[in-house]
Design a protein around this motif. Sequence first.
Motif, short mmCIF file in Angstrom:
data_model
loop_
_atom_site.label_atom_id
_atom_site.label_comp_id
_atom_site.label_asym_id
_atom_site.label_seq_id
_atom_site.Cartn_x
_atom_site.Cartn_y
_atom_site.Cartn_z
N GLY A 1 9.06 8.31 -13.89
CA GLY A 1 9.58 7.37 -14.89
C GLY A 1 9.43 7.84 -16.32
O GLY A 1 9.10 9.00 -16.59
N THR A 2 9.67 6.92 -17.24
CA THR A 2 9.68 7.22 -18.67
C THR A 2 8.33 7.69 -19.19
O THR A 2 8.28 8.60 -20.02
N TYR A 3 7.25 7.06 -18.76
CA TYR A 3 5.92 7.47 -19.21
C TYR A 3 5.67 8.92 -18.81
O TYR A 3 5.16 9.72 -19.59
N ARG B 1 14.67 14.76 -15.72
CA ARG B 1 15.40 13.82 -14.88
C ARG B 1 14.42 12.79 -14.31
O ARG B 1 13.80 13.03 -13.28
N PRO B 2 14.25 11.64 -14.99
CA PRO B 2 13.39 10.58 -14.42
C PRO B 2 14.11 9.89 -13.27
O PRO B 2 15.32 9.68 -13.32
N CYS B 3 13.36 9.54 -12.24
CA CYS B 3 13.95 8.97 -11.02
C CYS B 3 13.66 7.49 -10.84
O CYS B 3 14.33 6.83 -10.05
N GLY B 4 12.67 6.95 -11.52
CA GLY B 4 12.36 5.53 -11.41
C GLY B 4 11.05 5.23 -10.74
O GLY B 4 10.29 4.38 -11.19
N ASN B 5 10.74 5.94 -9.66
CA ASN B 5 9.46 5.77 -8.97
C ASN B 5 9.28 6.91 -7.96
O ASN B 5 10.18 7.74 -7.80
N ALA B 6 8.13 6.92 -7.29
CA ALA B 6 7.81 8.02 -6.37
C ALA B 6 8.80 8.09 -5.21
O ALA B 6 9.18 9.20 -4.78
N ILE B 7 9.21 6.96 -4.69
CA ILE B 7 10.17 6.95 -3.57
C ILE B 7 11.48 7.58 -4.00
O ILE B 7 12.07 8.39 -3.28
N GLN B 8 11.93 7.24 -5.21
CA GLN B 8 13.19 7.79 -5.72
C GLN B 8 13.06 9.29 -6.03
O GLN B 8 14.04 10.02 -5.87
N VAL B 9 11.88 9.73 -6.45
CA VAL B 9 11.68 11.17 -6.65
C VAL B 9 11.94 11.89 -5.34
O VAL B 9 12.66 12.90 -5.29
N MET B 10 11.35 11.38 -4.26
CA MET B 10 11.50 12.02 -2.95
C MET B 10 12.96 12.06 -2.51
O MET B 10 13.39 13.01 -1.88
N LYS B 11 13.74 11.05 -2.87
CA LYS B 11 15.15 11.01 -2.49
C LYS B 11 16.01 11.89 -3.39
O LYS B 11 16.93 12.56 -2.91
N LYS B 12 15.73 11.87 -4.68
CA LYS B 12 16.65 12.48 -5.65
C LYS B 12 16.36 13.92 -6.03
O LYS B 12 17.25 14.62 -6.52
N PHE B 13 15.11 14.39 -5.85
CA PHE B 13 14.79 15.69 -6.41
C PHE B 13 15.63 16.85 -5.85
O PHE B 13 15.97 17.77 -6.61
N VAL C 1 8.91 19.69 -10.17
CA VAL C 1 9.02 18.33 -9.64
C VAL C 1 7.61 17.77 -9.61
O VAL C 1 6.70 18.39 -9.04
N VAL C 2 7.41 16.61 -10.25
CA VAL C 2 6.07 16.02 -10.33
C VAL C 2 6.13 14.57 -9.88
O VAL C 2 6.99 13.80 -10.34
N ARG C 3 5.22 14.22 -8.98
CA ARG C 3 5.08 12.82 -8.57
C ARG C 3 3.59 12.50 -8.47
O ARG C 3 2.76 13.38 -8.40
N ASP C 4 3.28 11.20 -8.49
CA ASP C 4 1.89 10.76 -8.35
C ASP C 4 1.49 10.75 -6.88
O ASP C 4 2.33 10.53 -6.00
N ALA C 5 0.20 10.96 -6.62
CA ALA C 5 -0.31 10.89 -5.25
C ALA C 5 -0.39 9.45 -4.77
O ALA C 5 -0.16 9.16 -3.59
#
Length: 185
Positions: A10-12, A34-46, A67-71
């Motif tokens: 996301g934005t932060y 490219r912000p995706c909105g949340n971790a689930i969307q990262v997994m779908k969109k990256f 590609v960065v997402r939170d654990a």
Amino acid sequence: MRCVGLIVEGTYDEVALTEFIRKCVPSEVDVICRPCGNAIQVMKKFPGFLESFRHVNEGLPVDNAIVVRDADHKNPNDLIARMENRISGRSYPFPRHLLVIVQELEAWLLADEEALSAATGKPQKRIPEPEAVNDPKARLEMILSDAGFVYTAEVARKIASAARADVLSVRCPSFKRFNDAVGNS
């Protein structure tokens, strides 16, 4: 000028990680995020965003993609394996790095008490193992609230801008992997 493609939740994440990239790269860098909105969307969109990075730099590919997402209390190695499986068999004309922050971005923002002090205007105590904090975002919000601030993307950017990459690399192993990915491409 170097160009880094960044895919985040996301934005932060976008504003803070862009600041961190600028700290980790010794020269001028352009970050295409490219912000995706949340971790689930990262997994779908990256995977699609990685493909788009082939021609996003004035018709050329980025120099490096991250590609960065939170654990979010999940096993980082399992998450990275899932991400690797999503792009299995694909090759890119740039190095790409799949990274997981333990537990979330705010752990990195808690890691440098001098950066927190600069952002809040009040001395802050060192948090020895920020990645071991159960809810880093709640902890950061409490620290900021005690100093009279609300946690916003701009506050995240200010903390990241004041943070020392060498301190974060020592206190947060997942930041060290990020620093290495950004600096060694």
